[in-house]
Design an enzyme around this catalytic site. Structure first.
Site: not given
Length: 462
Positions: A239-240, A276, A140, A237, A118-119, A255, A121-123, A235
């Protein structure tokens, strides 16, 4: 005797040896100098029986393991095999392209790095395997320069390492190891294969109450533990929240990039605007001092999203939060818990230990259904563009998350077109948005600065 179709071939490119067809559970090669095999998920390994075995030009090490991909070269020197040096090239019947890991230096001395999982924003997250134990991990790889442009403080990356090292809980993603170079930070993490909760909710439309309760109970246990250890996530949510596997319901909170460790020395309140937008507590928005109760607000939003498939804050809806909870949730128990978690006043907002005592969390009256089964979705309907699909209309904030993920995954330096984004979403989500919903979400995300727009191409905002 059962015959197995070969899933790989080792062709000889140098030396005196026969080509090897690899099938079934794998084979020993070069007189037993090494064994090539694959696991249940199709990941291919080489285990060296002695010194003198190299993969991609790097010594594997006696009784150690390395990942193997299509096109890799395996060299066996005379010290490992009496018949003299021989070099093979690996040809896999089915394989995924891996990235060149030469830039990752001493990290690959301990871990062999494979395909990209996976990709962001910065990792970039890559599959890895410990050379000594053969254990699969997720590595990561954080780009410090990119992180600084997003978070403005590289030290926050090291904060995440410190926090993860301090936390050991079955529902928190485990950190095994970390490495730092001038340009990168490497986090060697527990490998999970079930994706994240956001994708599961999107694919299912919404979750059954039994499944949502089981997920929330596990996350509450993790949050109660981290708060007791002085850590505020900030954070939380879908997604995490990761799933350990595609079957069952075992969650892992992940995360901790903007998390904070509170103490007498560091202070017991915070004031930074972060998180978020759909999940942040009112006191963060008001830019007042806040504490660990901000995580509890996020958990209330999480509960609403799991059960309704939408956010509790619908654009231009003249409803209070209690009214939206009443409208969006079904059972009185879920409504009551959601109200207690989403209290504007953090002083009366419930803590994680309190939430774990709530009857809805402890109850057993609902029959649990296998994850990710959900309540029956709404019937398909037409929108103004003429598209048809399963499920209820997608709120543009939900579609915005899909868009950001698509742009990050496509990783086009010139930016991604709306068509490419739409194709990625259609290929990765069972119930993609309609063209009209995608258009509205692109416009909203651009206006909010989450993405940028130049000509016909979109990039992630900085």
């Amino acid at each position: 005797m059962t015959e197995h179709r070969p899933w790989a071939r080792l062709e000889v490119v140098k030396g005196e040896a026969e080509a090897v067809a690899v099938a079934g559970d794998g084979v020993e090669v070069a007189g037993g100098a090494l064994r090539i095999f694959r696991d249940d998920e199709g990941v291919v390994f080489v285990k060296a029986a002695s010194k003198g075995v190299k993969v991609r030009g790097k010594e594997v090490g006696e009784e150690m393991t390395a990942l193997v991909d299509d096109g890799d070269r395996i060299k066996v020197t005379g010290t490992a095999w009496e018949d003299g040096p021989v070099e093979y090239v690996v040809e896999l019947v089915e394989s995924d392209d891996g990235d060149d890991d030469s830039e990752h230096g001493f990290v690959t001395a301990d871990y062999d790095m494979g395909k990209v999982l996976g990709t962001g924003n910065f990792a970039t997250v890559r599959l890895g395997v410990c050379r000594k134990t053969g254990r699969k991990v997720a590595i990561k790889v954080c780009d410090k320069a990119k992180f600084a442009r997003v978070q403005h403080r590289v030290g926050a990356l090291l904060d995440e390492v410190s926090i993860l090292r301090a936390l050991q809980h079955p529902h928190i993603l485990q950190l095994y190891d970390s490495y730092e170079t001038e340009d990168h930070l490497y986090l060697v993490l527990e490998l999970v294969s079930g994706g994240d909760l956001f994708d599961r909710i999107v694919d299912a439309g919404k979750l059954s109450e039994a499944t949502a309760r089981r997920v929330l109970r596990q996350v509450l246990e993790a949050v109660a533990y981290m708060h007791d250890e002085g850590v505020v996530h900030r954070d939380i949510k879908p997604e995490n929240i990761l799933l350990a596997s595609r079957k069952g319901v075992e969650t892992k909170v992940s995360d901790f990039g903007i998390s904070r460790m509170l103490s007498v020395e560091n202070g017991t309140t915070m004031g930074t605007m972060c998180g978020t937008p759909q999940y942040i507590a009112p006191e963060i928005v008001a830019r007042t001092a806040y504490d660990a109760k901000v995580d509890m607000w996020s958990l209330g939003v999480l509960l609403y999203v799991m059960l309704s498939g939408d956010y509790p804050f619908v654009d231009n809806a003249p409803l209070t939060i209690p009214e939206q909870i009443q409208r969006g949730l079904y059972s009185e128990g879920a409504k009551d818990l959601c109200r207690r978690l989403m209290q504007h006043d953090p002083a009366i907002r419930w803590s994680a230990p309190q939430a774990l005592t709530h009857p809805w969390i402890r109850g057993a009256e609902l029959v649990e259904t296998p994850f990710p089964d959900a309540d029956p979705p709404a019937s398909a309907s037409d929108d103004e563009s003429g598209d048809k699909r399963r499920g209820a209309p997608r709120h543009k904030a939900v579609v915005s998350v899909m868009i950001s993920r698509a742009i990050a995954a496509l990783d086009d330096r010139k930016g991604s077109t709306a068509t490419a984004i739409a194709k990625y979403i259609a290929a990765n989500y069972d119930a993609p948005p309609t063209r009209a919903e995608l258009k509205r979400a692109l416009a909203a995300a651009t206006k909010a600065g989450r993405i940028t727009h130049s000509g016909s191409r979109y990039k992630l905002g900085g």
